[in-house]
Motif scaffolding. Structure first.
Motif, PDB file in Angstrom:
ATOM      1  N   ARG A 194       0.699  -1.286   0.133  1.00  3.80           N
ATOM      2  CA  ARG A 194      -0.023   0.039  -0.101  1.00  3.80           C
ATOM      3  C   ARG A 194       0.861   1.226  -0.064  1.00  3.80           C
ATOM      4  O   ARG A 194       1.905   1.282   0.178  1.00  3.80           O
ATOM      5  N   VAL A 195       0.162   2.144  -0.731  1.00  5.57           N
ATOM      6  CA  VAL A 195       1.141   3.546  -0.862  1.00  5.57           C
ATOM      7  C   VAL A 195       0.207   4.517   0.353  1.00  5.57           C
ATOM      8  O   VAL A 195      -1.034   4.507   0.314  1.00  5.57           O
ATOM      9  N   THR A 196       0.733   5.162   1.010  1.00  4.77           N
ATOM     10  CA  THR A 196       0.229   6.354   1.983  1.00  4.77           C
ATOM     11  C   THR A 196       0.927   7.561   1.681  1.00  4.77           C
ATOM     12  O   THR A 196       1.968   7.785   1.667  1.00  4.77           O
ATOM     13  N   GLN A 197       0.038   8.437   1.596  1.00  5.34           N
ATOM     14  CA  GLN A 197       0.241  10.133   0.986  1.00  5.34           C
ATOM     15  C   GLN A 197       0.337  10.827   2.343  1.00  5.34           C
ATOM     16  O   GLN A 197      -0.080  10.796   3.551  1.00  5.34           O
ATOM     17  N   ILE A 319      -4.012  -3.483   5.094  1.00  6.05           N
ATOM     18  CA  ILE A 319      -3.183  -4.674   5.107  1.00  6.05           C
ATOM     19  C   ILE A 319      -3.989  -5.828   6.143  1.00  6.05           C
ATOM     20  O   ILE A 319      -3.961  -6.991   5.567  1.00  6.05           O
ATOM     21  N   ARG A 320      -4.211  -5.512   7.027  1.00 12.21           N
ATOM     22  CA  ARG A 320      -4.732  -6.470   7.988  1.00 12.21           C
ATOM     23  C   ARG A 320      -6.027  -7.095   7.480  1.00 12.21           C
ATOM     24  O   ARG A 320      -6.173  -8.146   7.460  1.00 12.21           O
ATOM     25  N   VAL A 355       9.511   2.150   2.914  1.00 12.45           N
ATOM     26  CA  VAL A 355       9.999   3.163   2.263  1.00 12.45           C
ATOM     27  C   VAL A 355       9.482   4.218   2.491  1.00 12.45           C
ATOM     28  O   VAL A 355       8.210   4.414   2.043  1.00 12.45           O
ATOM     29  N   SER A 356       9.971   5.306   3.082  1.00 11.06           N
ATOM     30  CA  SER A 356       9.637   6.686   3.481  1.00 11.06           C
ATOM     31  C   SER A 356      10.184   7.741   3.068  1.00 11.06           C
ATOM     32  O   SER A 356      11.367   7.572   2.632  1.00 11.06           O
ATOM     33  N   CYS A 357       9.359   8.746   2.798  1.00  5.76           N
ATOM     34  CA  CYS A 357      10.154  10.188   2.249  1.00  5.76           C
ATOM     35  C   CYS A 357      11.249  10.629   3.510  1.00  5.76           C
ATOM     36  O   CYS A 357      10.929  10.519   4.260  1.00  5.76           O
ATOM     37  N   ALA A 358      12.220  10.999   2.731  1.00  8.37           N
ATOM     38  CA  ALA A 358      13.301  11.838   3.654  1.00  8.37           C
ATOM     39  C   ALA A 358      12.785  13.108   4.312  1.00  8.37           C
ATOM     40  O   ALA A 358      13.009  13.462   5.358  1.00  8.37           O
ATOM     41  N   GLY A 359      11.642  13.399   3.876  1.00 13.22           N
ATOM     42  CA  GLY A 359      11.066  14.694   4.330  1.00 13.22           C
ATOM     43  C   GLY A 359      10.019  14.316   5.582  1.00 13.22           C
ATOM     44  O   GLY A 359       9.340  14.967   5.911  1.00 13.22           O
ATOM     45  N   ARG A 360       9.787  13.105   5.586  1.00 16.57           N
ATOM     46  CA  ARG A 360       8.897  12.574   6.623  1.00 16.57           C
ATOM     47  C   ARG A 360       9.670  12.144   7.952  1.00 16.57           C
ATOM     48  O   ARG A 360      10.207  12.880   8.564  1.00 16.57           O
ATOM     49  N   GLY A 361       9.577  10.802   8.493  1.00 17.64           N
ATOM     50  CA  GLY A 361      10.158  10.604   9.644  1.00 17.64           C
ATOM     51  C   GLY A 361       9.643  11.069  11.129  1.00 17.64           C
ATOM     52  O   GLY A 361       8.479  11.677  10.707  1.00 17.64           O
ATOM     53  N   LEU A 405       4.357   0.871   2.177  1.00 21.93           N
ATOM     54  CA  LEU A 405       4.566  -0.328   2.788  1.00 21.93           C
ATOM     55  C   LEU A 405       4.301  -1.815   2.097  1.00 21.93           C
ATOM     56  O   LEU A 405       3.076  -1.805   1.714  1.00 21.93           O
ATOM     57  N   THR A 406       5.129  -2.523   2.065  1.00 19.79           N
ATOM     58  CA  THR A 406       5.150  -3.904   1.606  1.00 19.79           C
ATOM     59  C   THR A 406       5.296  -4.965   2.516  1.00 19.79           C
ATOM     60  O   THR A 406       6.427  -4.966   3.157  1.00 19.79           O
TER      61      THR A 406
END
Length: 411
Positions: A194-197, A319-320, A355-361, A405-406
């Motif tokens: 899934r992709v999360t924005q 996903i669950r 895999v997340s964006c470097a601008g998140r975290g 998230l995979t």
């Protein structure tokens, strides 16, 4: 018998010591089921790993080749894939702006995956999905990603762009600079992704009615700059007074046939977030960090921590639900979400890539490691490896400010 993945993570200024610490963790995980098996206490006997995932922070980028050689010596016969990031992710924890590495080992049948790179093409392998890492400076990268997706049975890719303040490196049975690499899987390797924005539109989407490559001239027949200022609540006659807000504004692009977005609606997977890179007060136009064509939809947006948290929780819930739908049927990476009886999702998740964006975290989510703690709370303490990227890959698109998230699924 389906075995869980093994995973480990460590931080130390010297990559050799970090690798030794991680190796000790992996050895302990391999020994534990063997001990139980020998004592007759049940548990899976450890199988030899065949595929390894390695993500390292850019502190180790200059030693990427030596680090990969050390991995090969420590685990002979394992194929390694991964990337350098400004941060790396493990189950419930992230390492950002510090020297660290994350490892994950899987005992997959060798005929079910193939590592590929510019030096080792995918060839005739019957790929259904693929994990992809790439250098963001590669020419025509978006087109290359779309072409690779078209070569897979599901059309689904996941991964991201290596990110670094120094050398930009990705791993695929070698340490590479430039181009893309990764590992493809047959349909026998069950995945859910899934992709999360992480952005929220500030106004409904508009139709692009005139554009030339990166320059958008009109939206819904009106000057694009006027639409931007109106959506931001700024004075159209004084665009420079709104520069501070414009600098924090991004653009969500989607194809013309995607249902329009209401102001409060989160972006779906068909929307790609791009930077707003300039305005032209004389021409009343805007410039976007992507090629824009007439007929596309465009929504101005801004990063929103609350929306990002809600959307991350949403994809974990999907996903669950996907895993609980029917435990007797294979799970494909492209299944739509559907309602299911709640159950322990961690019992079927063998491992995960995030895999997340470097601008998140963490800081964007309210505290150190908060983003990864949300994932662990939702899915359980499953083996997880990943990194903070310069762009995220999901399906056939290249995203920004997102998380992908995979999970690898067992039965």
């Amino acid at each position: 018998m389906t075995l869980p993945f093994l995973h480990a993570h460590a931080t130390h200024p010297d990559w050799r010591i970090a690798l030794s610490l991680a190796a000790a963790q992996l050895d302990a995980q391999r020994d534990a089921p063997l001990d139980r098996h020998r004592r007759g206490g049940g548990g899976d006997a450890a199988a030899a790993p065949t595929l390894g995932f390695v993500y390292v922070t850019d502190h180790y980028a200059g030693d990427a080749g030596a680090l990969l050689d050390a991995l090969r010596r420590r685990w002979p016969g394992v194929a390694w894939v991964g990337a350098v990031g400004v941060g790396v992710a493990a189950s419930g924890v992230e390492y950002i702006d510090e020297p660290a590495l994350v490892l994950m080992l899987a005992a997959l049948p060798r005929e079910r995956f193939r590592v590929f790179s510019g030096a080792q093409p995918l060839g005739r392998f019957d790929a259904h999905t693929a994990l992809v890492h790439a250098d963001g400076t590669t020419p025509d990268l978006a087109e290359l990603i779309a072409e690779l997706a078209a070569r897979t049975g599901s059309g689904y890719l996941f991964g991201g762009l290596a990110s670094s303040r120094g050398a930009v490196v990705h791993f695929a049975d070698g340490a590479w600079r430039g181009g893309l690499s990764g590992v493809a899987f047959t349909r026998d390797v069950a995945l859910v992704s899934r992709v999360t924005q992480g952005c929220q539109p500030v106004a409904p989407a508009r139709r692009v009615t005139a554009a030339e490559r990166h320059v958008v001239r009109t939206l819904d027949g009106e000057p694009a700059l006027d639409c931007l200022l109106r959506d931001l609540g700024a004075d159209p006659q004084r665009p420079r007074s709104a520069l501070a807000r414009i600098r924090t504004t991004l653009v969500g692009l989607s194809d013309g046939d995607v249902p329009g977005l209401a102001r409060a609606s989160p972006f779906g997977v068909d929307t790609r977030v791009r930077h707003l890179v300039g305005i032209d007060p004389a021409e009343r136009a805007i410039a976007v960090a992507d090629v824009v064509e007439p007929g596309m939809q465009l929504a101005f947006c801004q990063r929103d921590a609350d929306a990002a948290r809600r959307d991350l929780v949403r994809i974990c819930a999907e996903i669950r639900e996907e895993l609980g739908a029917d435990a007797t049927q294979p799970v494909a990476a492209v299944h739509p979400p559907h309602t299911a009886t709640p159950f322990d999702a961690a019992a079927r998740i063998r491992g995960a890539i995030y895999v997340s964006c470097a601008g998140r975290g963490g800081p964007h989510f309210g505290g150190p490691s908060a983003e990864l703690q949300i994932v662990r709370h939702a899915l359980g303490d499953v083996p997880l490896a990943g990194f903070f990227a310069g762009g995220e890959i999901g399906h056939r698109h290249l995203y920004g400010y997102t998380g992908v998230l995979t999970v690898f699924v067992g039965h």
